[in-house]
Design a protein around this motif. Structure first.
Motif, PDB file in Angstrom:
ATOM      1  N   ALA A 164       3.803  -7.614 -11.053  1.00 35.33           N
ATOM      2  CA  ALA A 164       4.199  -7.062  -9.750  1.00 35.33           C
ATOM      3  C   ALA A 164       2.961  -6.620  -8.993  1.00 35.33           C
ATOM      4  CB  ALA A 164       5.158  -5.884  -9.935  1.00 35.33           C
ATOM      5  N   VAL A 165       2.948  -6.895  -7.698  1.00 37.09           N
ATOM      6  CA  VAL A 165       1.828  -6.529  -6.836  1.00 37.09           C
ATOM      7  C   VAL A 165       2.372  -6.013  -5.514  1.00 37.09           C
ATOM      8  CG1 VAL A 165       0.121  -8.109  -7.834  1.00 37.09           C
ATOM      9  CG2 VAL A 165       1.674  -8.948  -6.064  1.00 37.09           C
ATOM     10  N   GLY A 166       1.456  -5.499  -4.674  1.00 38.56           N
ATOM     11  CA  GLY A 166       1.868  -4.979  -3.377  1.00 38.56           C
ATOM     12  C   GLY A 166       2.808  -3.802  -3.533  1.00 38.56           C
ATOM     13  N   ASN A 167       3.765  -3.683  -2.626  1.00 35.03           N
ATOM     14  CA  ASN A 167       4.678  -2.551  -2.643  1.00 35.03           C
ATOM     15  C   ASN A 167       5.759  -2.654  -3.711  1.00 35.03           C
ATOM     16  OD1 ASN A 167       3.220  -1.499  -0.559  1.00 35.03           O
ATOM     17  ND2 ASN A 167       4.703  -1.993   1.034  1.00 35.03           N
ATOM     18  N   ASP A 168       5.792  -3.758  -4.459  1.00 40.20           N
ATOM     19  CA  ASP A 168       6.693  -3.829  -5.613  1.00 40.20           C
ATOM     20  C   ASP A 168       6.103  -3.116  -6.820  1.00 40.20           C
ATOM     21  OD1 ASP A 168       8.637  -5.145  -4.256  1.00 40.20           O
ATOM     22  OD2 ASP A 168       8.415  -7.063  -5.265  1.00 40.20           O
ATOM     23  N   ALA A 169       4.811  -2.859  -6.802  1.00 34.53           N
ATOM     24  CA  ALA A 169       4.144  -2.128  -7.879  1.00 34.53           C
ATOM     25  C   ALA A 169       3.909  -0.693  -7.438  1.00 34.53           C
ATOM     26  CB  ALA A 169       2.814  -2.792  -8.227  1.00 34.53           C
ATOM     27  N   ALA A 170       3.944   0.230  -8.383  1.00 37.07           N
ATOM     28  CA  ALA A 170       3.656   1.623  -8.059  1.00 37.07           C
ATOM     29  C   ALA A 170       2.264   1.729  -7.450  1.00 37.07           C
ATOM     30  CB  ALA A 170       3.741   2.483  -9.314  1.00 37.07           C
ATOM     31  N   SER A 171       2.152   2.449  -6.340  1.00 34.43           N
ATOM     32  CA  SER A 171       0.873   2.582  -5.647  1.00 34.43           C
ATOM     33  C   SER A 171      -0.149   3.292  -6.523  1.00 34.43           C
ATOM     34  CB  SER A 171       1.060   3.362  -4.349  1.00 34.43           C
ATOM     35  OG  SER A 171      -0.186   3.691  -3.760  1.00 34.43           O
ATOM     36  N   ILE A 172      -1.377   2.798  -6.515  1.00 34.85           N
ATOM     37  CA  ILE A 172      -2.442   3.469  -7.262  1.00 34.85           C
ATOM     38  C   ILE A 172      -2.894   4.736  -6.541  1.00 34.85           C
ATOM     39  CG2 ILE A 172      -3.274   1.350  -8.335  1.00 34.85           C
ATOM     40  CD1 ILE A 172      -5.694   1.571  -6.362  1.00 34.85           C
ATOM     41  N   MET A 173      -2.365   4.981  -5.341  1.00 34.01           N
ATOM     42  CA  MET A 173      -2.766   6.158  -4.576  1.00 34.01           C
ATOM     43  C   MET A 173      -1.969   7.401  -4.956  1.00 34.01           C
ATOM     44  SD  MET A 173      -5.225   4.941  -2.901  1.00 34.01           S
ATOM     45  CE  MET A 173      -5.840   3.258  -2.729  1.00 34.01           C
ATOM     46  N   GLY A 174      -1.046   7.284  -5.894  1.00 34.70           N
ATOM     47  CA  GLY A 174      -0.348   8.440  -6.421  1.00 34.70           C
ATOM     48  C   GLY A 174       0.506   9.180  -5.419  1.00 34.70           C
ATOM     49  N   GLY A 175       0.974   8.495  -4.381  1.00 37.25           N
ATOM     50  CA  GLY A 175       1.809   9.146  -3.375  1.00 37.25           C
ATOM     51  C   GLY A 175       1.022   9.780  -2.254  1.00 37.25           C
ATOM     52  N   ASN A 176      -0.279   9.555  -2.217  1.00 33.97           N
ATOM     53  CA  ASN A 176      -1.095  10.081  -1.136  1.00 33.97           C
ATOM     54  C   ASN A 176      -1.595   8.926  -0.268  1.00 33.97           C
ATOM     55  OD1 ASN A 176      -2.370  11.981   0.450  1.00 33.97           O
ATOM     56  ND2 ASN A 176      -3.468  12.936  -1.237  1.00 33.97           N
ATOM     57  N   TYR A 177      -2.275   9.266   0.850  1.00 33.58           N
ATOM     58  CA  TYR A 177      -2.754   8.245   1.789  1.00 33.58           C
ATOM     59  C   TYR A 177      -4.200   8.567   2.165  1.00 33.58           C
ATOM     60  CZ  TYR A 177      -1.593   4.341   4.858  1.00 33.58           C
ATOM     61  OH  TYR A 177      -1.513   3.094   5.447  1.00 33.58           O
ATOM     62  N   PRO A 178      -5.161   8.101   1.349  1.00 28.13           N
ATOM     63  CA  PRO A 178      -6.563   8.513   1.514  1.00 28.13           C
ATOM     64  C   PRO A 178      -7.313   7.874   2.676  1.00 28.13           C
ATOM     65  CG  PRO A 178      -6.067   7.851  -0.750  1.00 28.13           C
ATOM     66  CD  PRO A 178      -4.951   7.369   0.099  1.00 28.13           C
ATOM     67  N   GLY A 179      -6.859   6.711   3.190  1.00 23.60           N
ATOM     68  CA  GLY A 179      -7.633   6.075   4.243  1.00 23.60           C
ATOM     69  C   GLY A 179      -6.923   4.872   4.816  1.00 23.60           C
ATOM     70  N   ALA A 180      -7.439   4.371   5.936  1.00 28.03           N
ATOM     71  CA  ALA A 180      -6.822   3.235   6.626  1.00 28.03           C
ATOM     72  C   ALA A 180      -6.897   1.989   5.761  1.00 28.03           C
ATOM     73  CB  ALA A 180      -7.527   2.989   7.955  1.00 28.03           C
ATOM     74  N   GLY A 181      -5.747   1.444   5.380  1.00 23.43           N
ATOM     75  CA  GLY A 181      -5.712   0.212   4.615  1.00 23.43           C
ATOM     76  C   GLY A 181      -5.509   0.399   3.128  1.00 23.43           C
ATOM     77  N   ILE A 182      -4.976   1.576   2.714  1.00 27.09           N
ATOM     78  CA  ILE A 182      -4.817   1.808   1.271  1.00 27.09           C
ATOM     79  C   ILE A 182      -3.610   1.065   0.696  1.00 27.09           C
ATOM     80  CG2 ILE A 182      -6.058   3.965   1.236  1.00 27.09           C
ATOM     81  CD1 ILE A 182      -2.296   4.028   0.934  1.00 27.09           C
ATOM     82  N   THR A 183      -2.834   0.410   1.530  1.00 30.95           N
ATOM     83  CA  THR A 183      -1.781  -0.480   1.041  1.00 30.95           C
ATOM     84  C   THR A 183      -2.296  -1.911   0.929  1.00 30.95           C
ATOM     85  OG1 THR A 183      -0.027   0.888   1.985  1.00 30.95           O
ATOM     86  CG2 THR A 183       0.529  -1.375   1.457  1.00 30.95           C
ATOM     87  N   LEU A 184      -2.873  -2.420   2.003  1.00 36.32           N
ATOM     88  CA  LEU A 184      -3.324  -3.817   2.006  1.00 36.32           C
ATOM     89  C   LEU A 184      -4.574  -4.031   1.156  1.00 36.32           C
ATOM     90  CD1 LEU A 184      -2.740  -4.899   5.722  1.00 36.32           C
ATOM     91  CD2 LEU A 184      -1.471  -5.624   3.692  1.00 36.32           C
TER      92      LEU A 184
END
Length: 585
Positions: free
Chosen positions: A527-547
């Motif tokens: 699983a990759v992208g938004n189907d996988a648990a985010s490595i950001m731990g529920g936070n949003y550290p910077g522009a583009g932390i999803t892509l």
């Protein structure tokens, strides 16, 4: 319905950045890859996004003369992810992110531009950086896609001007200053002229920017490798033999097609923004699952998560924030449908504040969209609705715009008529229209105006961080995020809670293999992208932390599958059909 059978090395489910990154990497390494998507168009959430990627330590940053201390990125992510720091996956991201960028920029048509300054959202935190980690996809000429451009998912209409996509950064800066600078006016005139010529000739604009450019570039990279893409092709179930996933049953042309794989199935279905039941479970502000508004594609209903769970995968419900929260406003379109407008940067501009139903400010309006919503939810605890109002005066509205309301010279009448934009000749009248206490609103505006004169927001420190100042107006002194709200009429737009992607997803290891609740691998499933648990731990550290992680882990899984031996249970006769150009069902 009859079942047809075909076999590949890899089946990728989803055509967003993570799925296409996996497909392109695996195909480049010589694997036979099939991509399927249940939507009638390709690009997924990526096509509607800003097209920014957050990846530390790239060659693009070094070319800008930007370097960062060893270990800084890891320290920053450890600080940001708190309780959900996953060292193995974070290390894999930091190691492979620069490799992924090198692969795509050197081997494919996927290209990026690195601005010299774009701060991390919490640049002042340990390991944070004032720039060098966020990059944006380079604009792309859609004519390179040929007829396949007609199947590219469109951008969010509310983020376009007459259907024209605006690039982030410098281009947006020119459009905001088109009537203040001759250079900007000439730039905008040329851009509009080219767009209108494209519309006349092709029926649509051909200059793709932001996420549409990334989706288009990845599609072209797939076409160059002859990767077949089936649209209108939902996956009904995964096929398990022995203890491994060996394929999936896919609907194509009204028939069930049993797709067998020798290496693995990759889930990249875009998360669960439209899964009402999972929203009800994981979104505290949405007790029925419906008190939520998202610009994500409506077909992102959590298919990947359910498919993974059906064969033993696990979704961790304890992540602090299950999605990338974003303040949004609801727009009535001409065709009667509702649009959802994300408010990314307007809150940071000088001369705008946010107040709750009590008429009080509750946060630093210039902070990141994810942080803003967290503070809004706290401020509205116990209220019937989680909402606030953005308030500004006439001078601000016509100079910067607000939400879906464009700045001068574009008219505002349609937004007043629809009720999207509220207008009062005085603050007292505006307060009555939006249902907040007039005295409280008056007090907040007066206090903000006093602070604007000195440039110091004594209540919430608006404009105090590098990210705040970046999103403000550098020409406004002494604080680029503060200016008085004093010239009527006054305006307000209602803000509700939305997101730009989900964070809660299937547990995976550093090679993207799906894991069970007891951390055992589900063989053959990734699983990759938004189907996988985010490595950001529920936070949003910077522009583009999803892509950024999407492209990176797509590359990782492609490399992993290229090195993997075929599953014995998946050894089947190959079909005679070789690689095809991307096609629809």
């Amino acid at each position: 319905m009859s079942e047809l059978e075909t076999s590949y090395d890899v089946l990728v489910v989803g055509t967003g950045a993570s799925g296409m990154s996996a497909a392109v990497t695996a195909a480049y390494e010589g694997l036979k890859v099939l991509v399927v998507d249940k939507a009638p168009v390709y690009g997924g959430t990526t096509a509607r996004s800003g097209g920014w990627l957050w990846i530390p330590g790239t060659k693009l940053a070094r070319e800008q003369g930007i370097s960062e201390p060893p270990g800084a990125a890891r320290a920053y992510l450890q600080h940001e992810t708190t309780t959900h720091f996953d060292p193995a996956r974070v290390d894999a991201f930091i190691e492979n992110g620069p490799k992924a960028i090198d692969f795509f920029t050197e081997k494919t048509c996927v290209q990026f531009d690195m601005p010299p300054v774009f701060p991390d959202y919490h640049a002042e935190a340990p390991g944070g950086q004032p720039g060098g980690r966020s990059m944006v996809t380079r604009p792309f000429d859609a004519r390179e896609l040929g007829a396949y451009v007609s199947k590219l998912a469109p951008p969010v209409p509310e983020l376009t001007v007459f259907g024209m996509m605006l690039g982030s950064g410098k281009e947006l800066w020119h459009f905001l200053r088109a009537f203040k600078s001759l250079e900007s006016f000439l730039y905008v005139a040329k851009r509009f002229g080219g767009h209108l010529m494209d519309v006349v000739r092709y029926g649509r604009g051909m200059t793709l920017t932001n996420g549409n450019a990334l989706a288009g570039r990845l599609a072209k990279a797939g076409m160059d490798l002859n990767i077949p893409v089936w649209l209108n092709a939902p996956v009904k179930k995964l096929i398990v033999e022995g203890d491994a996933v060996v394929g999936a049953t896919v609907v194509r042309d009204g028939k069930l097609v049993e797709v067998r794989v020798r290496r693995g199935v990759v889930l990249a279905c875009g998360g669960f923004p439209y899964d009402i039941e999972r929203r009800k479970q994981l979104f505290p502000h949405a007790p029925t699952g419906r008190e939520h508004f998202t610009p994500s594609p409506a077909l992102n209903t959590g298919d990947g998560l359910r498919l993974g769970e059906s064969v033993g995968g696990w979704v961790d419900p304890s992540i602090p924030n299950a999605a990338a929260w974003c303040p949004t406003s609801v727009v009535q379109r001409k065709d009667g449908t509702q649009g959802v407008m994300p408010h990314f940067i307007d809150r940071a501009k000088p001369g705008v504040i946010a107040v709750t139903s009590k008429g009080r400010r509750f946060t630093n309006e210039a902070m990141s969209y994810h942080d803003f919503i967290q503070d809004l939810v706290k401020a509205c605890k116990g209220s019937a609705e989680v909402t606030c109002w953005l308030v500004c005066d006439h001078e601000h509205l016509r100079e910067y715009g607000l939400g879906a309301v464009a700045p001068f010279p574009l008219p505002i009448g349609k937004h007043l008529q629809s009720g999207y934009l509220k207008r009062g000749s005085s603050l007292q009248e505006l307060a009555s229209l939006i249902g907040v206490p007039a005295a409280a609103l008056q007090e907040e505006v007066e206090a903000f105006n006093r602070d604007a004169a000195s440039g110091v927001d004594t209540k919430f420190a608006k404009g105090s961080t590098a990210y705040n100042r970046y999103q403000g107006d550098s020409l406004v002194k002494p604080n680029p995020c503060m200016a008085p709200i004093h010239r009527g009429p006054f305006y307000a737009i209602k803000i509700v809670v939305g997101e730009i992607g989900t964070f809660a997803g299937l547990a995976t290891d550093e090679s993207c293999q799906v894991l069970s609740k007891d951390r055992q691998p589900v063989k053959g499933l990734y699983a990759v992208g938004n189907d996988a648990a985010s490595i950001m731990g529920g936070n949003y550290p910077g522009a583009g932390i999803t892509l950024g992680p999407a492209l990176t882990f797509g590359y990782v899984v492609g490399q992993t599958l290229a090195r993997k031996k075929s599953e014995p249970t998946a050894s089947l006769n190959r079909t005679s059909a070789g690689r095809l150009q991307p096609q629809t069902a």
